[in-house]
Design a protein around this motif. Structure first.
Motif, PDB file in Angstrom:
ATOM      1  N   GLY A 137       0.858  -1.176   0.000  1.00 60.38           N
ATOM      2  CA  GLY A 137       0.000   0.000   0.000  1.00 60.38           C
ATOM      3  C   GLY A 137       0.892   1.223   0.000  1.00 60.38           C
ATOM      4  N   LEU A 138       0.314   2.371   0.301  1.00 60.89           N
ATOM      5  CA  LEU A 138       1.089   3.606   0.344  1.00 60.89           C
ATOM      6  C   LEU A 138       1.874   3.626   1.653  1.00 60.89           C
ATOM      7  CD1 LEU A 138       1.463   6.122  -1.415  1.00 60.89           C
ATOM      8  CD2 LEU A 138      -0.408   7.197  -0.141  1.00 60.89           C
ATOM      9  N   PRO A 139       3.216   3.571   1.596  1.00 65.38           N
ATOM     10  CA  PRO A 139       3.998   3.455   2.833  1.00 65.38           C
ATOM     11  C   PRO A 139       3.973   4.736   3.653  1.00 65.38           C
ATOM     12  CG  PRO A 139       5.445   3.657   0.935  1.00 65.38           C
ATOM     13  CD  PRO A 139       4.055   3.545   0.396  1.00 65.38           C
ATOM     14  N   SER A 140       3.735   4.595   4.951  1.00 66.64           N
ATOM     15  CA  SER A 140       3.662   5.759   5.835  1.00 66.64           C
ATOM     16  C   SER A 140       4.940   5.951   6.646  1.00 66.64           C
ATOM     17  CB  SER A 140       2.468   5.626   6.792  1.00 66.64           C
ATOM     18  OG  SER A 140       2.571   4.437   7.551  1.00 66.64           O
ATOM     19  N   LEU A 141       5.824   4.942   6.655  1.00 67.84           N
ATOM     20  CA  LEU A 141       7.094   5.098   7.358  1.00 67.84           C
ATOM     21  C   LEU A 141       7.945   6.189   6.712  1.00 67.84           C
ATOM     22  CD1 LEU A 141       8.172   1.371   7.890  1.00 67.84           C
ATOM     23  CD2 LEU A 141       7.299   2.936   9.633  1.00 67.84           C
ATOM     24  N   ALA A 142       8.843   6.792   7.475  1.00 69.62           N
ATOM     25  CA  ALA A 142       9.792   7.744   6.903  1.00 69.62           C
ATOM     26  C   ALA A 142      10.633   7.032   5.847  1.00 69.62           C
ATOM     27  CB  ALA A 142      10.689   8.307   8.000  1.00 69.62           C
ATOM     28  N   PRO A 143      11.018   7.726   4.779  1.00 71.42           N
ATOM     29  CA  PRO A 143      11.796   7.076   3.713  1.00 71.42           C
ATOM     30  C   PRO A 143      13.037   6.353   4.215  1.00 71.42           C
ATOM     31  CG  PRO A 143      11.080   9.243   3.011  1.00 71.42           C
ATOM     32  CD  PRO A 143      10.712   9.138   4.456  1.00 71.42           C
ATOM     33  N   GLY A 144      13.710   6.922   5.200  1.00 70.50           N
ATOM     34  CA  GLY A 144      14.925   6.313   5.714  1.00 70.50           C
ATOM     35  C   GLY A 144      14.698   4.980   6.402  1.00 70.50           C
ATOM     36  N   ARG A 145      13.454   4.678   6.738  1.00 71.52           N
ATOM     37  CA  ARG A 145      13.142   3.410   7.403  1.00 71.52           C
ATOM     38  C   ARG A 145      12.695   2.327   6.417  1.00 71.52           C
ATOM     39  NH1 ARG A 145       9.272   4.298  12.386  1.00 71.52           N
ATOM     40  NH2 ARG A 145       9.853   2.093  12.679  1.00 71.52           N
ATOM     41  N   LEU A 146      12.596   2.686   5.135  1.00 73.71           N
ATOM     42  CA  LEU A 146      12.266   1.705   4.106  1.00 73.71           C
ATOM     43  C   LEU A 146      13.539   1.044   3.599  1.00 73.71           C
ATOM     44  CD1 LEU A 146       9.656   3.601   1.889  1.00 73.71           C
ATOM     45  CD2 LEU A 146       9.184   2.017   3.768  1.00 73.71           C
ATOM     46  N   SER A 147      13.407  -0.159   3.075  1.00 70.36           N
ATOM     47  CA  SER A 147      14.542  -0.795   2.412  1.00 70.36           C
ATOM     48  C   SER A 147      14.847  -0.034   1.123  1.00 70.36           C
ATOM     49  CB  SER A 147      14.216  -2.252   2.085  1.00 70.36           C
ATOM     50  OG  SER A 147      13.204  -2.324   1.091  1.00 70.36           O
ATOM     51  N   LYS A 148      16.068  -0.202   0.602  1.00 71.58           N
ATOM     52  CA  LYS A 148      16.444   0.473  -0.633  1.00 71.58           C
ATOM     53  C   LYS A 148      15.511   0.065  -1.776  1.00 71.58           C
ATOM     54  CE  LYS A 148      20.364   1.452  -3.673  1.00 71.58           C
ATOM     55  NZ  LYS A 148      21.798   1.205  -3.955  1.00 71.58           N
ATOM     56  N   ALA A 149      15.120  -1.207  -1.816  1.00 73.06           N
ATOM     57  CA  ALA A 149      14.217  -1.685  -2.870  1.00 73.06           C
ATOM     58  C   ALA A 149      12.856  -1.011  -2.769  1.00 73.06           C
ATOM     59  CB  ALA A 149      14.078  -3.202  -2.791  1.00 73.06           C
ATOM     60  N   ASP A 150      12.332  -0.877  -1.545  1.00 68.80           N
ATOM     61  CA  ASP A 150      11.026  -0.241  -1.381  1.00 68.80           C
ATOM     62  C   ASP A 150      11.088   1.254  -1.669  1.00 68.80           C
ATOM     63  OD1 ASP A 150       9.805  -2.613  -0.824  1.00 68.80           O
ATOM     64  OD2 ASP A 150       9.600  -2.293   1.336  1.00 68.80           O
ATOM     65  N   ARG A 151      12.215   1.900  -1.360  1.00 70.69           N
ATOM     66  CA  ARG A 151      12.358   3.319  -1.731  1.00 70.69           C
ATOM     67  C   ARG A 151      12.360   3.482  -3.239  1.00 70.69           C
ATOM     68  NH1 ARG A 151      16.018   3.657   2.476  1.00 70.69           N
ATOM     69  NH2 ARG A 151      17.817   3.581   1.068  1.00 70.69           N
ATOM     70  N   ALA A 152      12.994   2.547  -3.949  1.00 69.52           N
ATOM     71  CA  ALA A 152      12.999   2.620  -5.418  1.00 69.52           C
ATOM     72  C   ALA A 152      11.576   2.499  -5.963  1.00 69.52           C
ATOM     73  CB  ALA A 152      13.884   1.516  -5.990  1.00 69.52           C
ATOM     74  N   LYS A 153      10.787   1.614  -5.380  1.00 66.50           N
ATOM     75  CA  LYS A 153       9.391   1.475  -5.803  1.00 66.50           C
ATOM     76  C   LYS A 153       8.601   2.739  -5.483  1.00 66.50           C
ATOM     77  CE  LYS A 153       9.557  -3.535  -5.112  1.00 66.50           C
ATOM     78  NZ  LYS A 153       9.141  -4.675  -4.260  1.00 66.50           N
ATOM     79  N   ALA A 154       8.819   3.287  -4.282  1.00 65.53           N
ATOM     80  CA  ALA A 154       8.125   4.513  -3.891  1.00 65.53           C
ATOM     81  C   ALA A 154       8.510   5.675  -4.799  1.00 65.53           C
ATOM     82  CB  ALA A 154       8.446   4.841  -2.433  1.00 65.53           C
TER      83      ALA A 154
END
Length: 233
Positions: A137-154
């Motif tokens: 879904g739409l991630p609500s965590l701060a970007p720095g708390r996402l994995s690198k792969a999930d940040r790329a998707k976001a």
């Protein structure tokens, strides 16, 4: 309507100010029509970012012109220039994330600022995009708390949100997150079918193997400027 106005992006012998751009002081020319895709191989990520800045009207020129949707960046008032940038979807090398906010707000803020689209409509569209890219879904965590792969998707969700007219994609897919390639190409194809022009930069041009869609051209971005690449079959 004139041909000039039909181009999504046009550089006409655009000579950037070296001190402010860091680009080689040579004129750049290109013409990107609706639905076209330029694949630009560039081993230097900073050079790719600087060229994307040039296309976005963020780089002053010594001479020549840079136009987006028929509008000359240097002739636009600041408010109109930023509104025009609201029509550009961009994946940036450094992410351009603000860790004080959740990833969801980072994704939505450009469209919230530059359009009158109701917030819930934007949330619904972003959520659907996130799921198509493999996020729950739409991630609500701060970007720095996402994995690198999930940040790329976001980052891709943010770029494709709002049906942009121009996409500037700096290494949107790399070998380490190549599992999102199918979803990425599906969204890229849909955007191009809507008339969006695309510039896709990559340090790993082998990722383009097999992508031979109509209206696609290949270049290298070097110190000497934009150089055509031989078509790979």
């Amino acid at each position: 309507m004139s041909d000039d106005l039909s181009a999504v992006l046009e550089l006409r012998e655009a000579l950037p100010v070296f001190e402010e751009s860091g680009l080689a002081s040579i004129p750049y020319s290109l013409r990107l029509m609706p639905g076209d895709c330029l694949l630009i191989a560039c081993r230097d990520p900073l050079r790719a970012t600087r060229f994307a800045d040039l296309c976005s009207g963020l780089t002053p020129l010594v001479s020549g012109h840079a136009l987006c949707l028929g509008l000359d960046w240097e002739k636009l008032a600041e408010t109109r220039a930023w509104a025009l940038r609201g029509r550009i979807g961009r994946v940036m090398q450094q992410g351009a994330w603000i860790d004080l906010f959740g990833t969801d707000l980072n994704i939505l803020v450009q469209q919230l600022h530059h359009t009158r689209t109701p917030t819930q409509d934007l949330v619904d569209e972003a959520t659907a995009l996130a799921r198509r890219f493999g996020l729950p879904g739409l991630p609500s965590l701060a970007p720095g708390r996402l994995s690198k792969a999930d940040r790329a998707k976001a980052a891709c969700v943010r770029a494709f949100l709002g049906e942009p007219r121009l996409l500037l994609l700096e290494d949107p897919v790399e070998q380490e997150n190549a599992d999102m390639m199918t979803a990425f190409l599906a969204e890229l194809t849909a955007a191009r079918e809507r008339g969006c022009g695309v510039i896709w930069f990559s340090r790993e041009p082998e990722l383009w193997h097999g992508y031979n869609a109509m209206g696609t051209q290949r270049f290298r971005l070097l110190d000497e400027g934009l150089m055509p690449m031989k078509q790979v079959v």
